[in-house]
Design a protein around this motif. Structure first.
Motif, PDB file in Angstrom:
ATOM      1  N   LEU A 263     -15.080 -22.128  15.163  1.00 51.17           N
ATOM      2  CA  LEU A 263     -14.919 -23.183  14.169  1.00 51.17           C
ATOM      3  C   LEU A 263     -14.954 -24.591  14.748  1.00 51.17           C
ATOM      4  O   LEU A 263     -14.975 -25.561  14.007  1.00 51.17           O
ATOM      5  CB  LEU A 263     -13.592 -22.972  13.411  1.00 51.17           C
ATOM      6  CG  LEU A 263     -13.491 -21.657  12.628  1.00 51.17           C
ATOM      7  CD1 LEU A 263     -12.111 -21.546  11.980  1.00 51.17           C
ATOM      8  CD2 LEU A 263     -14.592 -21.543  11.582  1.00 51.17           C
ATOM      9  N   ASP A 264     -14.927 -24.696  16.077  1.00 48.50           N
ATOM     10  CA  ASP A 264     -15.037 -26.004  16.719  1.00 48.50           C
ATOM     11  C   ASP A 264     -15.781 -25.824  18.038  1.00 48.50           C
ATOM     12  O   ASP A 264     -16.170 -24.697  18.394  1.00 48.50           O
ATOM     13  CB  ASP A 264     -13.657 -26.645  16.929  1.00 48.50           C
ATOM     14  CG  ASP A 264     -12.704 -25.755  17.727  1.00 48.50           C
ATOM     15  OD1 ASP A 264     -13.178 -24.948  18.568  1.00 48.50           O
ATOM     16  OD2 ASP A 264     -11.489 -25.860  17.519  1.00 48.50           O
ATOM     17  N   ASP A 265     -16.011 -26.915  18.736  1.00 55.38           N
ATOM     18  CA  ASP A 265     -16.816 -26.852  19.968  1.00 55.38           C
ATOM     19  C   ASP A 265     -16.203 -25.927  21.011  1.00 55.38           C
ATOM     20  O   ASP A 265     -16.917 -25.159  21.666  1.00 55.38           O
ATOM     21  CB  ASP A 265     -16.996 -28.262  20.549  1.00 55.38           C
ATOM     22  CG  ASP A 265     -17.890 -29.146  19.700  1.00 55.38           C
ATOM     23  OD1 ASP A 265     -18.648 -28.594  18.859  1.00 55.38           O
ATOM     24  OD2 ASP A 265     -17.845 -30.368  19.865  1.00 55.38           O
ATOM     25  N   ASP A 266     -14.894 -25.991  21.177  1.00 57.78           N
ATOM     26  CA  ASP A 266     -14.245 -25.163  22.204  1.00 57.78           C
ATOM     27  C   ASP A 266     -14.372 -23.681  21.881  1.00 57.78           C
ATOM     28  O   ASP A 266     -14.713 -22.866  22.743  1.00 57.78           O
ATOM     29  CB  ASP A 266     -12.769 -25.539  22.350  1.00 57.78           C
ATOM     30  CG  ASP A 266     -12.584 -26.880  23.041  1.00 57.78           C
ATOM     31  OD1 ASP A 266     -13.530 -27.340  23.712  1.00 57.78           O
ATOM     32  OD2 ASP A 266     -11.492 -27.474  22.912  1.00 57.78           O
ATOM     33  N   ARG A 267     -14.080 -23.322  20.642  1.00 62.28           N
ATOM     34  CA  ARG A 267     -14.159 -21.909  20.272  1.00 62.28           C
ATOM     35  C   ARG A 267     -15.602 -21.421  20.215  1.00 62.28           C
ATOM     36  O   ARG A 267     -15.882 -20.247  20.488  1.00 62.28           O
ATOM     37  CB  ARG A 267     -13.436 -21.672  18.935  1.00 62.28           C
ATOM     38  CG  ARG A 267     -11.922 -21.590  19.085  1.00 62.28           C
ATOM     39  CD  ARG A 267     -11.213 -21.471  17.758  1.00 62.28           C
ATOM     40  NE  ARG A 267     -11.162 -22.761  17.081  1.00 62.28           N
ATOM     41  CZ  ARG A 267     -10.546 -22.980  15.917  1.00 62.28           C
ATOM     42  NH1 ARG A 267      -9.926 -21.987  15.299  1.00 62.28           N
ATOM     43  NH2 ARG A 267     -10.541 -24.176  15.378  1.00 62.28           N
ATOM     44  N   ARG A 268     -16.545 -22.317  19.894  1.00 64.48           N
ATOM     45  CA  ARG A 268     -17.955 -21.920  19.913  1.00 64.48           C
ATOM     46  C   ARG A 268     -18.409 -21.652  21.344  1.00 64.48           C
ATOM     47  O   ARG A 268     -19.104 -20.664  21.617  1.00 64.48           O
ATOM     48  CB  ARG A 268     -18.830 -23.004  19.283  1.00 64.48           C
ATOM     49  CG  ARG A 268     -20.308 -22.584  19.150  1.00 64.48           C
ATOM     50  CD  ARG A 268     -21.128 -23.627  18.424  1.00 64.48           C
ATOM     51  NE  ARG A 268     -20.639 -23.838  17.088  1.00 64.48           N
ATOM     52  CZ  ARG A 268     -19.974 -24.915  16.668  1.00 64.48           C
ATOM     53  NH1 ARG A 268     -19.719 -25.902  17.527  1.00 64.48           N
ATOM     54  NH2 ARG A 268     -19.558 -25.029  15.441  1.00 64.48           N
TER      55      ARG A 268
ATOM     56  N   PRO B 133     -18.548 -23.910   9.815  1.00 66.37           N
ATOM     57  CA  PRO B 133     -17.122 -23.570   9.707  1.00 66.37           C
ATOM     58  C   PRO B 133     -16.668 -23.372   8.266  1.00 66.37           C
ATOM     59  O   PRO B 133     -15.916 -22.443   7.972  1.00 66.37           O
ATOM     60  CB  PRO B 133     -16.434 -24.766  10.365  1.00 66.37           C
ATOM     61  CG  PRO B 133     -17.417 -25.227  11.397  1.00 66.37           C
ATOM     62  CD  PRO B 133     -18.765 -25.047  10.741  1.00 66.37           C
TER      63      PRO B 133
END
Length: 200
Positions: A95-100, A179
């Protein structure tokens, strides 16, 4: 006075260097030399923390599992159980850059696990952990008294498949699997399970 180095922090920094290399070059671009350079270490220093390249990859893959688990365990329970379940699933989605980035790294490791026994064992362990989590999430959801009993194993597998599919779509087609779309899909699925959505 010599600088005190936290070995676990150094190992985590090396693992993060592996992640960055995977995101830029794929796993083919990961070697002892490239990891040492990315982490700002000499090859000798790297070998002090990891004896082999396989050890580096195994630790880097395990760190993905640990980070996700730690995020899930750090969640505060919500007054509404369904919201707690939704927040938990959100931690598994890109859902965000880190989790992607985390999901992309995980996918690369999963592909390599087909030919690397150590990574395969970690992949299988993570599968069992996530399957168990999905089962606990489904079991925690409220159900109307008129509803038929759930097949927990089947519904856990269905939730796992939904999460897996959204993760893959979020990596391959982030322009479509946004997301907001992913959250809408999960929210709709949870509404089906709790009987709070449209009539089944």
């Amino acid at each position: 006075m010599p600088k005190v180095v936290d070995p676990q922090a150094r190992r985590a920094a090396v693992a993060e260097a592996v992640w960055r290399l995977i995101l830029r070059r794929g796993l083919e671009g990961v070697s002892v030399r490239t990891v040492a350079a990315e982490a700002g270490l000499s090859m000798g220093s790297l070998r002090y923390y990891f004896a082999t390249q396989a050890d580096v990859l195994t630790f880097a893959m395990q760190l993905v599992i640990d980070r996700v688990r730690d995020r899930v365990q750090a969640l505060d329970p919500q007054p509404d159980t369904t919201t707690t379940v939704l927040r938990t699933v959100e931690e598994l989605l890109p859902l965000d850059d880190d989790r992607r980035a985390e999901a992309e790294v995980w996918l690369a490791f999963t592909v390599r696990a087909q030919t690397e026994p150590t990574l395969r064992a970690l992949r299988d362990t993570s599968y069992e952990l996530l399957q168990d989590l999905c089962r606990r999430l489904v079991a925690a959801l409220p159900r109307p008294t008129r509803a038929a009993a759930l097949d927990l194993d089947a519904e856990a597998e269905r939730l796992y498949a939904l999460i897996d599919g959204l993760v893959l779509h979020g990596i391959v087609r982030p322009d479509r699997a946004t997301p907001s779309l992913m959250l809408d899909v999960v929210t709709g699925h949870l509404a089906q399970l709790t009987g709070s959505g449209a009539e089944q």
